[in-house]
Design an enzyme around this catalytic site. Structure first.
Site, PDB file in Angstrom:
ATOM      1  N   ASP A 110       0.718  -1.391  -0.092  1.00 24.57           N
ATOM      2  CA  ASP A 110      -0.123   0.171   0.136  1.00 24.57           C
ATOM      3  C   ASP A 110       1.045   1.179  -0.331  1.00 24.57           C
ATOM      4  OD1 ASP A 110       0.405  -0.243   2.416  1.00 24.57           O
ATOM      5  OD2 ASP A 110      -1.279  -0.752   3.495  1.00 24.57           O
ATOM      6  N   GLU A 141      -9.706  -2.376   5.970  1.00 26.43           N
ATOM      7  CA  GLU A 141     -10.373  -1.445   6.874  1.00 26.43           C
ATOM      8  C   GLU A 141     -11.172  -2.722   7.060  1.00 26.43           C
ATOM      9  OE1 GLU A 141      -8.812  -0.461   8.916  1.00 26.43           O
ATOM     10  OE2 GLU A 141      -7.945   2.319   7.899  1.00 26.43           O
TER      11      GLU A 141
HETATM   12  C1  GLP Z   1      -0.416   0.696   8.699  1.00 26.37           C
HETATM   13  C2  GLP Z   1       0.136  -0.240   7.219  1.00 26.37           C
HETATM   14  C3  GLP Z   1      -0.180  -2.091   8.173  1.00 26.37           C
HETATM   15  C4  GLP Z   1       0.359  -2.499   9.043  1.00 26.37           C
HETATM   16  C5  GLP Z   1      -0.170  -1.487  10.330  1.00 26.37           C
HETATM   17  C6  GLP Z   1       0.070  -2.054  11.790  1.00 26.37           C
HETATM   18  O1  GLP Z   1      -1.891   0.315   9.090  1.00 26.37           O
HETATM   19  N1  GLP Z   1      -0.998  -0.456   6.363  1.00 26.37           N
HETATM   20  O2  GLP Z   1       0.528  -2.703   6.389  1.00 26.37           O
HETATM   21  O3  GLP Z   1       0.378  -4.014   9.626  1.00 26.37           O
HETATM   22  O4  GLP Z   1       0.011  -0.397  10.146  1.00 26.37           O
HETATM   23  O5  GLP Z   1       1.555  -0.786  11.727  1.00 26.37           O
HETATM   24  P1  GLP Z   1       2.984  -1.499  12.478  1.00 26.37           P
HETATM   25  O6  GLP Z   1       3.483  -2.591  12.623  1.00 26.37           O
HETATM   26  O7  GLP Z   1       3.670  -0.001  13.380  1.00 26.37           O
HETATM   27  O8  GLP Z   1       2.025  -1.652  13.898  1.00 26.37           O
END
Ligand code: GLP
Length: 234
Positions: free
Chosen positions: A62, A135
């Site tokens: 993404d 989401e």
């Molecule tokens: C964002 C990304 C996801 C990721 C999530 C969790 O939303 N698009 O791919 O898994 O954050 O992030 P973190 O690993 O910093 O908790």
């Protein structure tokens, strides 16, 4: 589904790296990559390894809409800083968050994925159970699409921005259908914040309300969790 418990994120990165090495020795050519703090220890392992990625392809999940590739908060920039500057791939794809025609960009990205089937997909998980930027409520048969980010996600991501107003409200994300088509999926989760999502993902009903729950249907899924993220598992 295989669940592997680790002591901490460092060990989780080592476990994921050894799964990647095995997959590459069995012919994996295309990696699906994720951003966020979760895969950082995994990327460190790769960066410090002598594995060669010059014949490999990467496809990221993404990108934020509206951020240029050189914006410090963009996922383009994140990948360059944390992985690509150390390990250049033959080709690396990310969605273009600045595309003027976002629907056309989504179609282009679907084409990229179709031409490079993903062998090994890395995932983190959002506190609300999102994967990529899919989401709650996203249909399981979606391919790449434009997303209005959930309030909880905007709030969680605001830690990387100067103010809430600076956090992008939209993203372009690979869809759940494409994630499910990757040959192997390795999802990592660390910390108490992820415990509820991990429990629902593994033990809850398969529901679009908890996007990661679809992974219960994936034939080759490995979940790597530390003690805190596993703390609500039955
Ligand atoms: C964002 C990304 C996801 C990721 C999530 C969790 O939303 N698009 O791919 O898994 O954050 O992030 P973190 O690993 O910093 O908790």
């Amino acid at each position: 589904m295989k669940v592997i418990s680790v002591n901490d994120q460092i060990e989780g990165g080592k476990v994921a790296f050894s799964l990647l090495k095995d997959a590459m020795s069995e012919g994996a050519k295309t990696l699906g990559l994720a951003t966020g703090s979760t895969p950082l220890s995994f990327y460190k392992e790769i960066a410090n390894s002598d594995l060669d990625f010059s014949e490999m392809t990467s496809i990221n999940l993404d990108e934020y809409v509206g951020l240029a590739a050189d914006n410090a908060q963009s996922y383009h920039h994140f990948m360059k800083e944390n992985l690509f500057q150390y390990k250049p791939f033959k080709k690396s794809f990310l969605p273009n968050g600045l595309a003027t025609d976002l629907q056309a960009e989504a179609r282009r990205y679907n084409q990229v994925i179709a031409e490079h089937p993903i062998d090994f997909q890395i995932l983190g998980i959002g506190r609300n159970g999102h994967i990529g930027f899919n989401e709650p409520g996203t249909p399981f048969d979606m391919t790449t699409h434009i997303v209005d980010l959930a309030e909880d996600t905007i709030e969680a991501n605001s830690r990387f921005f100067d103010s809430m107003d600076d956090v992008p409200k939209q993203a372009i994300s690979m869809g759940i259908k494409s994630i499910m088509q990757s040959k192997m999926v390795v999802l990592m989760a660390y910390g108490k914040d992820k415990a509820d999502a991990i429990n629902q993902m593994i033990n809850g009903p398969i529901s679009e309300e908890l996007p990661a729950s679809v992974l219960q249907n994936h034939p080759n899924l490995v979940v790597i969790v530390d003690e805190a993220a596993a703390s609500e598992l039955d």
